[in-house]
Design an enzyme around this catalytic site. Structure first.
Site, PDB file in Angstrom:
ATOM      1  N   LYS A 184       0.855  -1.185   0.000  1.00 18.34           N
ATOM      2  CA  LYS A 184       0.000   0.000   0.000  1.00 18.34           C
ATOM      3  C   LYS A 184       0.893   1.238   0.000  1.00 18.34           C
ATOM      4  CE  LYS A 184      -4.232   1.711   0.208  1.00 18.34           C
ATOM      5  NZ  LYS A 184      -5.184   1.564  -0.926  1.00 18.34           N
ATOM      6  N   ASP A 241      -2.089 -11.774   6.308  1.00 17.69           N
ATOM      7  CA  ASP A 241      -3.066 -12.466   7.145  1.00 17.69           C
ATOM      8  C   ASP A 241      -4.436 -12.437   6.477  1.00 17.69           C
ATOM      9  OD1 ASP A 241      -4.076 -13.808   9.317  1.00 17.69           O
ATOM     10  OD2 ASP A 241      -3.853 -12.159  10.738  1.00 17.69           O
ATOM     11  N   ASP A 245      -6.413 -15.746   4.242  1.00 22.20           N
ATOM     12  CA  ASP A 245      -7.750 -16.253   4.571  1.00 22.20           C
ATOM     13  C   ASP A 245      -8.663 -16.174   3.352  1.00 22.20           C
ATOM     14  OD1 ASP A 245      -7.003 -16.790   7.148  1.00 22.20           O
ATOM     15  OD2 ASP A 245      -8.488 -15.495   8.095  1.00 22.20           O
TER      16      ASP A 245
END
Length: 351
Positions: A184, A241, A245
């Site tokens: 980012k 993370d 998922d």
């Protein structure tokens, strides 16, 4: 190879038992000589010893060749002064397990929300970033300035960026030789700018590997739209993370997502999901995530030793799981009719 085994909380003991059966079977088939040392951590340890994690466990794990840890109810452990230590955080920090490597792939016969079949790996930095419980030497990095104002600090270092990038490129060399650096830097110009600088430096050392760069929100959209385009994603802690998922669920179930936390000297197999206390004790939990995680742990050990036996054992577990899935020898969450224990036995039979 000596492994410390911590069954964990909730569904942890059930999926760990299935995983241990698989490890014993693969050890017999390939002559690995696995020695499993069973210990307690989590709620059972808290009941028995007054702490979720006894200090002496760290030395036992350091003396072993690896750690297998079942899911822990880490959200329950809010007060370290009352014995509520987060075992996952503790071992990642104390053993410097800086690389969280999480493959995600679709399996024939398993319904999934992805638009196409895919096979990718998320390589996530594991020791810094916004994670307030592990990015400071002492204390946390979240501060309550006033009752209504919280400040959270993110730590980013060149060393950690460089070594996670290096891990990703090494993984890519065993696959399709493509790395996607996720960041980012358009907003976090200094921290993610540093991450990208280190990724580019490492990329120069691997001319066989192609690297491209994606802003994290764009990557989330691309993964939903076309996950088959991607090979090895490398990113910082929190982004990794979240994206790992997402990719696990895109494959059909987070119960299919293996995960190894690896450092230079130590490694820990850990299911990608949580302890799911709502289904604990019902023999319905999918054991594949932890089983596949132990395959990654054996593969990590194989690379350290240059051992063809351990590498072959890791591949055999992955093939046995894939064959069991194809045959419908699975738990209900991915379309099968077996319980947790029977699913483990199906993999053992195939080994």
């Amino acid at each position: 190879m000596r492994l410390v085994v911590l069954p964990g909380d909730g569904i942890g003991p059930e999926i760990t038992a299935a995983t241990v059966a698989v490890l014993e079977a693969v050890s017999d088939r390939f002559g690995l000589g696995l020695a499993l040392e069973h210990e307690l951590a989590g709620h059972e340890s808290l009941k028995r010893y007054g702490t979720t994690l006894r200090p002496e466990l760290l030395e036992k794990v350091r003396a072993a060749d690896g750690l297998v840890m079942g899911p822990m109810s880490t959200f329950d452990y809010l007060d370290e002064s009352k014995g509520g230590i987060n075992p996952s955080m503790f071992f990642r920090k104390k053993l410097d397990l800086f690389a969280n490597i999480r493959p995600a792939r679709t399996y024939p016969g398993v319904k999934h929300p992805a638009v196409a079949e895919f096979d990718l790996v998320v390589v996530r930095e594991n020791t810094e970033g916004f994670y307030a419980d592990r990015n400071m030497e002492s204390g946390g990095s979240e501060m309550l300035v006033t009752p209504d104002v919280c400040v959270s600090l993110r730590r980013i270092t060149r060393e950690c960026c460089n070594r996670i990038a290096r891990s990703a490129f090494r993984v890519a060399m065993t696959r399709r030789k493509r790395v996607h650096a996720v960041h980012k830097a358009n907003v976090l110009k200094i921290g993610d700018g540093m991450f990208l600088e280190e990724c580019r430096k490492v990329a120069a050392e691997f001319p066989e590997v192609t690297m491209d760069e994606y802003i994290v929100d764009a990557m989330a959209a691309h993964l939903v739209r076309a996950p088959q385009k991607f090979d090895v994603l490398v990113t910082t802690n929190m982004f990794g993370d979240i994206l790992s998922d997402l990719t696990a669920e895109l494959s059909g179930s987070i119960g299919l997502g293996g995960s190894v936390n690896a450092g230079t000297r130590y490694a820990m197999a850990q299911a990608a999901h949580g302890s799911a206390p709502d289904i604990a004790g019902q023999d319905v939990a999918n054991p594949f995530s932890l089983i596949l995680s132990t395959a990654q742990l054996l593969d990590w050990h194989a690379e350290r030793l240059g051992s063809t036996n351990f590498a072959a054992a890791a591949r055999a577990i992955e093939v046995a799981v894939a064959d069991a899935v194809a045959a419908g020898e699975t738990t209900v969450d991915i379309g099968g009719r077996l319980g947790t224990a029977a699913t483990g036995k199906a993999v053992v039979a195939r080994l």
